[in-house]
Design a protein around this motif. Structure first.
Motif, PDB file in Angstrom:
ATOM      1  N   VAL A 272      -6.405  -1.785 -17.986  1.00  0.00           N
ATOM      2  CA  VAL A 272      -5.408  -1.899 -16.909  1.00  0.00           C
ATOM      3  C   VAL A 272      -4.312  -2.893 -17.291  1.00  0.00           C
ATOM      4  CG1 VAL A 272      -5.052  -2.566 -14.491  1.00  0.00           C
ATOM      5  CG2 VAL A 272      -7.058  -1.224 -15.134  1.00  0.00           C
ATOM      6  N   GLY A 273      -4.714  -3.936 -18.051  1.00  0.00           N
ATOM      7  CA  GLY A 273      -3.756  -4.959 -18.452  1.00  0.00           C
ATOM      8  C   GLY A 273      -3.604  -6.049 -17.417  1.00  0.00           C
ATOM      9  N   ASN A 274      -4.514  -6.080 -16.458  1.00  0.00           N
ATOM     10  CA  ASN A 274      -4.448  -7.078 -15.387  1.00  0.00           C
ATOM     11  C   ASN A 274      -5.796  -7.123 -14.687  1.00  0.00           C
ATOM     12  OD1 ASN A 274      -3.443  -8.955 -13.601  1.00  0.00           O
ATOM     13  ND2 ASN A 274      -1.608  -7.766 -13.118  1.00  0.00           N
ATOM     14  N   ASN A 275      -6.008  -8.100 -13.845  1.00  0.00           N
ATOM     15  CA  ASN A 275      -7.256  -8.136 -13.079  1.00  0.00           C
ATOM     16  C   ASN A 275      -7.027  -7.877 -11.588  1.00  0.00           C
ATOM     17  OD1 ASN A 275      -6.045 -10.500 -12.329  1.00  0.00           O
ATOM     18  ND2 ASN A 275      -7.694 -11.865 -13.032  1.00  0.00           N
ATOM     19  N   THR A 276      -5.828  -7.381 -11.268  1.00  0.00           N
ATOM     20  CA  THR A 276      -5.522  -6.950  -9.901  1.00  0.00           C
ATOM     21  C   THR A 276      -4.689  -5.669  -9.960  1.00  0.00           C
ATOM     22  OG1 THR A 276      -3.491  -8.262  -9.832  1.00  0.00           O
ATOM     23  CG2 THR A 276      -5.504  -9.301  -8.977  1.00  0.00           C
ATOM     24  N   PHE A 277      -4.597  -4.961  -8.829  1.00  0.00           N
ATOM     25  CA  PHE A 277      -3.725  -3.783  -8.767  1.00  0.00           C
ATOM     26  C   PHE A 277      -3.185  -3.639  -7.354  1.00  0.00           C
ATOM     27  CE2 PHE A 277      -7.256  -1.825  -6.726  1.00  0.00           C
ATOM     28  CZ  PHE A 277      -6.822  -0.632  -6.168  1.00  0.00           C
ATOM     29  N   THR A 278      -2.046  -2.963  -7.230  1.00  0.00           N
ATOM     30  CA  THR A 278      -1.435  -2.779  -5.908  1.00  0.00           C
ATOM     31  C   THR A 278      -1.394  -1.298  -5.499  1.00  0.00           C
ATOM     32  OG1 THR A 278       0.744  -2.800  -6.992  1.00  0.00           O
ATOM     33  CG2 THR A 278      -0.020  -4.856  -5.984  1.00  0.00           C
ATOM     34  N   LYS A 279      -1.040  -0.414  -6.450  1.00  0.00           N
ATOM     35  CA  LYS A 279      -0.935   1.013  -6.130  1.00  0.00           C
ATOM     36  C   LYS A 279      -1.932   1.821  -6.954  1.00  0.00           C
ATOM     37  CE  LYS A 279       4.002   0.948  -4.960  1.00  0.00           C
ATOM     38  NZ  LYS A 279       5.342   1.486  -5.342  1.00  0.00           N
ATOM     39  N   TRP A 280      -2.625   2.729  -6.278  1.00  0.00           N
ATOM     40  CA  TRP A 280      -3.612   3.583  -6.952  1.00  0.00           C
ATOM     41  C   TRP A 280      -2.981   4.371  -8.101  1.00  0.00           C
ATOM     42  CZ3 TRP A 280      -8.623   4.264  -7.510  1.00  0.00           C
ATOM     43  CH2 TRP A 280      -9.077   5.462  -8.043  1.00  0.00           C
ATOM     44  N   TYR A 281      -1.802   4.941  -7.856  1.00  0.00           N
ATOM     45  CA  TYR A 281      -1.183   5.837  -8.833  1.00  0.00           C
ATOM     46  C   TYR A 281      -0.588   5.099 -10.031  1.00  0.00           C
ATOM     47  CZ  TYR A 281      -1.963   9.019  -5.000  1.00  0.00           C
ATOM     48  OH  TYR A 281      -2.565   9.747  -4.005  1.00  0.00           O
ATOM     49  N   ASP A 282      -0.598   3.768  -9.975  1.00  0.00           N
ATOM     50  CA  ASP A 282      -0.169   2.986 -11.135  1.00  0.00           C
ATOM     51  C   ASP A 282      -1.325   2.708 -12.096  1.00  0.00           C
ATOM     52  OD1 ASP A 282       2.418   2.883 -10.240  1.00  0.00           O
ATOM     53  OD2 ASP A 282       2.196   0.930  -9.241  1.00  0.00           O
ATOM     54  N   LEU A 283      -2.543   2.976 -11.653  1.00  0.00           N
ATOM     55  CA  LEU A 283      -3.698   2.759 -12.532  1.00  0.00           C
ATOM     56  C   LEU A 283      -3.664   3.750 -13.681  1.00  0.00           C
ATOM     57  CD1 LEU A 283      -6.545   2.209  -9.902  1.00  0.00           C
ATOM     58  CD2 LEU A 283      -5.634   0.508 -11.497  1.00  0.00           C
ATOM     59  N   PRO A 284      -4.010   3.317 -14.903  1.00  0.00           N
ATOM     60  CA  PRO A 284      -3.962   4.229 -16.048  1.00  0.00           C
ATOM     61  C   PRO A 284      -5.016   5.328 -15.946  1.00  0.00           C
ATOM     62  CG  PRO A 284      -5.027   2.177 -16.657  1.00  0.00           C
ATOM     63  CD  PRO A 284      -4.477   1.971 -15.272  1.00  0.00           C
ATOM     64  N   VAL A 285      -4.710   6.451 -16.566  1.00  0.00           N
ATOM     65  CA  VAL A 285      -5.683   7.537 -16.679  1.00  0.00           C
ATOM     66  C   VAL A 285      -6.559   7.247 -17.893  1.00  0.00           C
ATOM     67  CG1 VAL A 285      -5.984  10.006 -17.130  1.00  0.00           C
ATOM     68  CG2 VAL A 285      -4.198   9.225 -15.546  1.00  0.00           C
ATOM     69  N   MET A 286      -7.853   7.201 -17.671  1.00  0.00           N
ATOM     70  CA  MET A 286      -8.791   6.924 -18.757  1.00  0.00           C
ATOM     71  C   MET A 286      -9.132   8.206 -19.508  1.00  0.00           C
ATOM     72  SD  MET A 286     -11.462   4.268 -16.922  1.00  0.00           S
ATOM     73  CE  MET A 286     -12.104   3.680 -18.502  1.00  0.00           C
TER      74      MET A 286
END
Length: 437
Positions: free
Chosen positions: A60-74
């Motif tokens: 992810v490049g971080n330990n927090t997130f704000t938007k679901w659709y910004d999360l990378p596709v694994m």
């Protein structure tokens, strides 16, 4: 009645009773509230992994997130590191369920699930089979699966079969002489259902057709047949329903995730929304509306031990327009993203198109039992088939004409008749293989 199947799962350390409570709680949530439930569960699992899983933090490049659709596709490439480096804090290879994918996608890897997550998988499977009156503690399964051929691996699977109330047929040799013995078992054992690889069960149905036998006439206890792991074509389904005399149920799953979709009593391919969240994405990872074809991307909502967040499973499919968050319906499973034929014109076509067009001609007279297609060069395809008599020149010309019509002309085909087709170590048959990189 002694529930030996449930007991065997508990003895292995999987909390099936607790998982059953969670599963039933999810099923009790109303349609109107289910979208919020899914959003809450997927947020919860991502936040947990970002806090406790260093491997996922790096992705992810971080330990927090704000938007679901910004999360990378694994993808499977994210798992090309030792399993111990992919586990969350507090989990080790000794306190999780560990297994290996079949490698049907060409990229096998070792994965893990925490024990509660794996217990939920079993609860889900038990629930779906229950739709058709199957009880894993009581119902006898006729199992058409592969089996390890080494002594220890073989004995382990046989013990599992005993505990799981199933009788396993070998699928590495499905000659008429062997299928005759299979038929004899159905005459003496009170099987409740068939479960296994599609291609093997189709062969058995063709054998029964040749002998003009409906299976329920010799095994009246049979309730249904569940096929999995390989594509199910509509004409094969019709044949099996006729020769077995029971409903044919289509299952779609992945060992690293769960049961993904299971055909319900309304003949819908119902997607598992109790433990998974399924999205359909385009090539740029944009979410597609229901009814549009795209890559199947899945999130495991309960696996705390190992991240499967927006995981590209490698398949292409379509969610039905009538899908809801609580009841998604898989309208169509098209095939694997790596089963693509690239043609001389530059056109790309799903490899199963070749298989399907050929199938519609090659099996008309019942002569050909099964076949596979291999793309060896950009313009060259080999068709290996098992049949009673060799294909005629006119049949070959008809196939070539049909493929020219559906795809393009100028392709070269080589037809080879074989005694039997080569299967993977697991016993699966891959209908189309491209050797062109």
């Amino acid at each position: 009645m002694f529930n030996i199947f449930n007991l065997s799962i508990r003895i292995k350390g999987f909390p099936i009773q607790e998982a059953s409570i969670e599963f039933e709680k999810n099923q009790a949530i109303s349609n109107d509230d289910y979208e919020n439930h899914i959003i809450s569960k997927r947020t919860e699992i991502v936040e947990y992994l970002l806090k406790n899983n260093k491997s996922y933090q790096e992705i992810v490049g971080n330990n927090t997130f704000t938007k679901w659709y910004d999360l990378p596709v694994m993808t499977k490439k994210d798992f090309q590191k030792p399993l111990a480096e992919r586990l969350s804090e507090g989990f080790t290879v000794k306190n999780v369920y560990v297994n290996k994918t079949s490698g049907s996608s060409g990229d096998p890897f070792i994965f893990a699930k925490d024990k509660f997550c794996h217990a939920l998988t079993w609860v889900n499977i038990i629930n779906r089979f229950g739709w058709f009156g199957i009880d894993f503690n009581l119902s006898l399964q006729a199992r058409f699966y592969g089996i390890p051929l080494d002594f220890i691996g073989n004995k382990k699977e046989r013990i599992k079969d005993l505990l799981s109330h199933r009788y396993r047929f070998t699928i590495f040799d499905l000659s008429d002489a062997v299928l005759e013995k299979v038929l004899l078992k159905f005459q003496v054992k009170k099987f409740d259902y068939i479960n296994g690889y599609t291609s093997s069960i189709v062969l058995f149905a063709k054998f029964l057709q040749m002998k003009n036998i409906v299976l329920t006439s010799v095994c009246p206890t049979l309730k249904c047949c569940v096929v999995t792991s390989e594509m199910l074509f509509e004409d094969d389904k019709i044949l099996m329903e006729k020769q077995f005399g029971v409903p044919i149920i289509n299952e779609y799953g992945a060992s690293e995730l769960d049961l993904i979709a299971f055909q319900n009593n309304k003949n819908e391919w119902q997607v598992n929304s109790e433990t998974l969240f399924v999205e359909i994405l385009d090539e740029k990872n944009n979410v597609l509306p229901n009814g549009k074809e795209g890559r199947i991307v899945i999130t495991s909502l309960y696996n705390k031990a190992h991240p499967f967040i927006r995981y590209d499973i490698g398949d292409v499919g379509i969610l039905d327009e009538k899908s809801t968050f609580k009841k998604p319906i898989l309208k169509k499973l098209i095939g694997r993203t790596n089963d693509i034929a690239v043609l001389p014109s530059g056109k790309k076509s799903p490899g199963l198109t070749f298989y399907y067009v050929t199938k519609s001609i090659i099996e008309d007279d019942g002569n050909v039992k099964e076949f596979v297609i291999k793309q060896t060069k950009i313009d060259t395809f080999e068709v290996e088939y098992v049949s009673q008599i060799k294909l005629t020149e006119s049949q070959i010309i008809t196939i070539e004409k049909a493929i020219s019509t559906y795809l393009e002309s100028g392709l070269t085909f080589k037809f080879t008749r074989k005694e039997k087709l080569e299967r993977s170590k697991s016993g699966k048959l891959k209908q189309f293989v491209s050797m062109v990189k």
